[in-house]
Write an enzyme that holds these catalytic residues in place. Structure first.
Site, short mmCIF file in Angstrom:
data_model
loop_
_atom_site.label_atom_id
_atom_site.label_comp_id
_atom_site.label_asym_id
_atom_site.label_seq_id
_atom_site.Cartn_x
_atom_site.Cartn_y
_atom_site.Cartn_z
N ASN A 74 0.81 -1.23 0.00
CA ASN A 74 0.00 0.00 0.00
C ASN A 74 0.85 1.27 0.00
O ASN A 74 0.41 2.32 0.47
CB ASN A 74 -0.96 0.02 1.19
N ARG A 75 2.07 1.17 -0.51
CA ARG A 75 2.98 2.32 -0.62
C ARG A 75 3.40 2.89 0.73
O ARG A 75 3.92 4.00 0.81
CB ARG A 75 2.36 3.44 -1.46
#
Length: 215
Positions: free
Chosen positions: A193-194
């Site tokens: 999710n970065r």
């Protein structure tokens, strides 16, 4: 500017394990050594490839891939023609940044610092470790400078090859090594999710200080 859907829609998920402060070595060179060993085991052909970013006196940046040839607590070393664009930049502005990207491990390392030339003897030693053909090409080329035809270069190499057939090619005075003395070293680990993990070491009065950065 219209977007190109084939590019803008591309996504990649990062799935590697996290990076925690408790796992970070007190010495960034020890941390780098461990990550380099992992990269050499995973992708030995590309592990030592690094982007070298320089800037000229006017601030114009330039980046290219070079190969790391040695590192220790004194710094990170590579070799090139001093007359090249990077050589000219470093003469005008002896600061640079290195970046390693190990895609299979989802890792990056950025290293920023002052750059100095290595002694000519170090350049000679490495120059004569290279294949004979590479020595001839390095001696024949004025790196980054314009040339009228490829045949001109090939003729220079052929002429040098005849002159030094069966002999050691002299290392040009214009060819040798650089060392980047690190001031900052950042380790980046891709996460889901970065929400990536980033840790930055900064040298302050001879001591390394470590801090976590937001992704």
């Amino acid at each position: 500017m219209s977007e190109t859907p084939e590019i803008s829609a591309l996504r990649r998920e990062y799935v590697a394990a996290g990076l925690h402060r408790r796992d970070m070595a007190a010495d960034p060179l020890a941390q780098f050594h461990g990550w380099m060993q992992g990269a050499l085991e995973a992708h030995p052909d590309d592990a030592t490839s690094m982007t070298l970013a320089t800037a000229d006196a006017a601030g114009w940046p330039a980046a290219r891939i070079v190969l790391l040839k040695h590192f220790d607590h004194d710094g990170f070393c590579w070799f090139t023609d001093f007359r090249s664009e990077k050589g000219q930049h470093l003469q005008q502005n002896p600061k640079a940044e290195l970046m390693f990207y190990w895609r299979g491990l989802e890792r990056q390392v950025r290293i920023r610092g002052q750059v100095e030339q290595l002694p000519h003897a170090d350049g000679e030693t490495y120059f004569h470790q290279r294949p004979h053909g590479s020595q001839l090409s390095a001696a024949a080329s004025v790196q980054s400078h314009a040339v009228d035809h490829r045949e001109t270069l090939e003729q220079r190499v052929q002429t040098l090859g005849q002159r030094y057939a069966g002999q050691q090619v002299p290392c040009p005075e214009t060819w040798g090594g650089y060392r980047l003395i690190p001031h900052q070293i950042e380790f980046w680990q891709g996460r889901e999710n970065r929400l990536h993990d980033r840790f930055r070491y900064t040298r302050v009065e001879g001591q390394w200080q470590l801090e976590r950065l937001q992704p």
